[in-house]
Design an enzyme around this catalytic site. Structure first.
Site, PDB file in Angstrom:
ATOM      1  N   HIS A  97      11.542   5.046 -19.535  1.00  0.00           N
ATOM      2  CA  HIS A  97      10.857   4.364 -20.638  1.00  0.00           C
ATOM      3  C   HIS A  97       9.395   4.792 -20.791  1.00  0.00           C
ATOM      4  CE1 HIS A  97      13.845   0.930 -21.722  1.00  0.00           C
ATOM      5  NE2 HIS A  97      14.451   2.076 -21.469  1.00  0.00           N
ATOM      6  N   ASP A 131      16.311   9.075 -21.777  1.00  0.00           N
ATOM      7  CA  ASP A 131      17.110   7.854 -21.887  1.00  0.00           C
ATOM      8  C   ASP A 131      17.366   7.623 -23.373  1.00  0.00           C
ATOM      9  OD1 ASP A 131      18.151   5.312 -21.952  1.00  0.00           O
ATOM     10  OD2 ASP A 131      16.427   4.334 -21.035  1.00  0.00           O
ATOM     11  N   HIS A 160      24.536   6.138 -25.425  1.00  0.00           N
ATOM     12  CA  HIS A 160      23.762   5.650 -26.560  1.00  0.00           C
ATOM     13  C   HIS A 160      22.759   6.704 -27.011  1.00  0.00           C
ATOM     14  CE1 HIS A 160      19.815   4.493 -24.698  1.00  0.00           C
ATOM     15  NE2 HIS A 160      20.515   4.223 -23.617  1.00  0.00           N
ATOM     16  N   ASP A 175      24.810   6.946 -18.850  1.00  0.00           N
ATOM     17  CA  ASP A 175      23.443   6.495 -19.074  1.00  0.00           C
ATOM     18  C   ASP A 175      22.557   7.108 -17.995  1.00  0.00           C
ATOM     19  OD1 ASP A 175      21.223   5.125 -20.133  1.00  0.00           O
ATOM     20  OD2 ASP A 175      22.395   3.329 -20.524  1.00  0.00           O
ATOM     21  N   GLU A 191      21.506   0.402 -28.273  1.00  0.00           N
ATOM     22  CA  GLU A 191      21.715  -0.026 -26.887  1.00  0.00           C
ATOM     23  C   GLU A 191      20.471  -0.713 -26.359  1.00  0.00           C
ATOM     24  OE1 GLU A 191      21.717   0.476 -22.396  1.00  0.00           O
ATOM     25  OE2 GLU A 191      20.236   1.040 -23.887  1.00  0.00           O
ATOM     26  N   GLU A 192      19.319  -0.133 -26.686  1.00  0.00           N
ATOM     27  CA  GLU A 192      18.065  -0.601 -26.091  1.00  0.00           C
ATOM     28  C   GLU A 192      17.690  -2.013 -26.532  1.00  0.00           C
ATOM     29  OE1 GLU A 192      16.622   0.796 -23.737  1.00  0.00           O
ATOM     30  OE2 GLU A 192      17.014   2.953 -23.822  1.00  0.00           O
TER      31      GLU A 192
END
Lengths: 351, 328
Positions: free
Chosen positions: A314, A175, A66, A230, A207-208
């Site tokens: 994150h 990410d 992603h 990922d 995706e998130e």
């Protein structure tokens, strides 16, 4: 291209879930020379097809990473300051002190500032700041803010990638741009390799916020086998060793119900044959990645997962080892090239 | 049928690791089907082609069971675990588990855990296989294990691990045995990965594209001491689902089952299950939608290693299905 400059380009671009255009534009440039066809699906996922050498109709391998990242959104404008909503899983604790870019009618630099510590009562200093007290300041007077910014505008982290010591790099959006980089490296490697299968590289959107790009692009591509790429949790201070993977010791290969056992075995044997170090990562239920959405597409897709260990997930200081990203790329390329024209993942006991 | 139930419940087959149970079921249904298929996710599909003029019907019973997965092995060879499906820590303590390679383990509890008055979390449990180091531990990270418990029958009650949902598999197998003539094209699907994600049924339903789908699975009961109220009791007949946590059974499917039960005077119960769901929750959403319902086997102690059903309920379920599937 050097991996480090590739990572710098990919991670420094803004590309919030649903607002991936800048990344798509870069991939247009990066992938065009590496694929036979480049297209977008209706939600905006980028699809690069490298035709295989096998007879038509060729089986398709989907490599999905992603390209969206987490971020913020303007939820309201209060006397020229921007109130915030989250896009994806934001860690509110790391927002104060952050530099951001507000993507309004034009891009505006901004900062997330807080009340000075001097005026915060002692019993409140250790608590996370409530959303209601978090604002972006773009430095403009109220009237001009209204001119440039609308409620709903995306806000991305402003962060330049830095090279740490020991071959580690840190920045925002590792990410999952680290995986987009790995797929790009794999496509590059495949230009010098022969592969019987079609290889369909997909940079998925959203995706998130719910694996949406993978859901629709897997339906669109209808692959015979898919690998999602990922990030996973790397060993860091404050996490117990039983849920993390050492940084710099290679990517992980997921095992569990989300993954077809023959795909898992093939990933492991490919890594062994090419002397690529890896760890096996148990995923007892949904993996929480694009692999889940892809596995249940149509009548089901034999799926695997390769993950790159990342620290501080994150947060705007996500940290990864360059060589893990390169190894993931090598593994994907070797896996793709190793798929025999007549191979199909099946079951030991099949009739 | 008891032998089949015993064989099915004592076979290894946690979610995602269904090879063995699939082989056992294949052995049972091979001669009863016109065609066998294995889907990309590992569900087994046994197709019976009817005399024509009927519907394409998907009958789903999941063959996977809950279990645990080795998530980490420490220096001394103790194994930390992660749940495959809804595993409760209180039923784990003192249990034995069996890995696919034959390794047995017992589940222990951290003595120095933080708050001893709290129900332990799964992360405070470990599996001891008698190893002395990581190196001599016969289990690798990612290996799956199931709970160990032998089958027993006492009067009409049958008790085993994995009754959820091998009893549903047994009902489908027995239905295939007894079903003589049918106008329908019936896909008996022994689905994979229900306990983790319902993903086997979802993908199988896409492939089959049925006119209607029925899941056969266990449901809870409200007949135990201090149990939450629920209008389903063990031994009062199979339960025809009206609603559960994720679905409302399609009224036509529901009434089709009710009509079949009425015609042959099989006692049945109507089921409203407030927690939990079945494969039918996902089959109803496949493609443009599939009218879906459930025939449930009342079961006590669901997701413990000693799940109890009543033989008469099981027999009633088979009779209702044979009657329903025999008619148009």
């Amino acid at each position: 291209m050097e991996t480090i400059s590739l990572l710098r380009k990919l991670t420094e671009l803004p590309g919030l879930s649903g607002h991936e255009q800048p990344v798509r534009q870069l991939l247009q440039e990066l992938w065009s020379p590496l694929v036979d066809e480049l297209s977008e699906d209706r939600l905006g996922s980028m699809i690069g097809l490298r035709q295989g050498s096998g007879a038509v109709p060729r089986p398709r391998l989907m490599l999905a990473a992603h390209m969206d990242e987490i971020g913020l959104r303007v939820a309201g404008i209060e006397r020229g300051f921007l109130r915030l909503a989250e896009v994806g899983g934001i860690d509110r604790r790391v927002l104060p002190g952050l530099e951001v870019v507000v993507h309004g009618k034009r891009d505006l630099h901004g900062v997330i500032g807080m009340r000075p510590p001097h005026v915060i009562p002692h019993d409140q200093r250790d608590k996370p700041i409530p959303w209601a007290e978090l604002f972006v300041d773009v430095g403009l007077p109220e009237a001009e803010v209204d001119e440039w910014v609308r409620v709903g505008d995306p806000i991305s982290f402003y962060r330049q990638m830095v090279e740490l010591q020991g071959g580690l790099v840190a920045g925002k959006a590792f990410d999952n741009r680290a995986s987009v980089a790995a797929v790009t490296l794999a496509l590059h490697a495949l230009t010098r390799m022969s592969h019987a299968w079609d290889v369909v590289a997909v940079a998925t959107v959203q995706e998130e916020v719910g694996l949406y790009g993978a859901t629709t692009s897997a339906y669109h591509v209808a692959p015979d086998l898919a690998i999602a790429i990922d990030v996973t949790f790397a060993r860091q201070a404050g996490l117990s060793d039983d849920r993390v993977f050492a940084i710099g010791e290679g990517p992980t290969i997921g095992i569990g119900p989300n993954f077809h056992p023959q795909v898992v075995e093939k990933l492991k044997s490919t890594a062994d044959a090419h002397e690529i170090p890896y760890h096996v990562e148990p995923a007892p239920g949904r993996s929480g990645t694009d692999a889940w959405a892809i596995q249940v597409s149509r009548e089901g897709v034999p799926t695997g997962l390769v993950s790159i260990p990342v620290r501080y997930m994150h947060q705007p200081v996500e940290t990864a080892a360059v060589k893990d990203i390169e190894r993931a790329g090598r593994l994907l390329a070797a896996f793709a090239a190793g798929l025999a024209a007549d191979f199909r993942p099946g079951w030991e006991d099949e009739a | 049928m008891r032998e089949t139930i015993q064989r099915l419940t004592e076979t290894f087959g946690p979610s995602g690791f269904e090879e063995r149970i699939r082989a056992v079921i294949r052995d049972e249904v091979e001669d009863l089907a016109d065609e066998l298929q294995v889907t990309p996710l590992g569900s087994l599909v046994a197709i019976r082609r009817g005399s024509g003029g009927g519907q394409r019907i998907m009958m789903a019973a999941h063959m996977d069971e809950i279990g645990v997965m080795a998530s980490y092995i420490d220096e001394k060879g103790f194994i930390r675990l992660a749940p495959l499906g809804g595993v409760y820590s209180i039923t784990c303590i003192g249990s034995r588990v069996l890995f696919e390679n034959g390794t047995m383990g017992v589940i222990g509890l951290d003595e120095k855990r933080q708050d001893k008055k709290q129900i332990p979390s799964l992360s405070e449990l470990y599996i001891d296989v008698g190893a002395t180091s990581k190196e001599d531990c016969p289990v690798r990270v990612g290996d799956a294990a199931v709970f160990v418990r032998t089958f027993f029958a006492q009067g009409r009650r049958l008790v085993a691990k994995a009754m959820d949902n091998r009893i549903g598999c047994a009902v489908l197998i027995e239905t295939m045995r007894r079903l003589q003539k049918t106008p329908h094209e019936i896909h008996f699907v022994f689905t994979a990965q229900e306990e983790t994600n319902l993903s086997g049924a979802q993908t199988a339903a896409y492939g089959i594209d049925p006119d209607l789908a029925i899941a056969v699975d266990v449901t809870g009961t409200g007949d135990r001491p201090e149990s939450r109220p629920m209008a389903v009791q063990l031994g009062q007949g199979p339960a025809i689902k009206v609603q559960d946590a994720l679905m409302i059974a399609h009224p036509l499917v529901r009434e089709w089952l009710v009509a079949a039960a009425e015609r042959i005077n099989v006692p049945y119960q109507m089921e409203v299950m407030e927690g939990g769901t079945t494969d039918a929750a996902v089959t109803q959403l496949v493609r443009a939608g599939v009218p879906s319902g459930c025939l449930s086997i009342p079961c006590r102690y669901v997701h413990s290693p000693s799940e109890m059903v009543d033989e008469e309920d099981v027999e009633g379920a088979v009779r209702v299905l044979v009657e329903a599937l025999s008619t148009r």
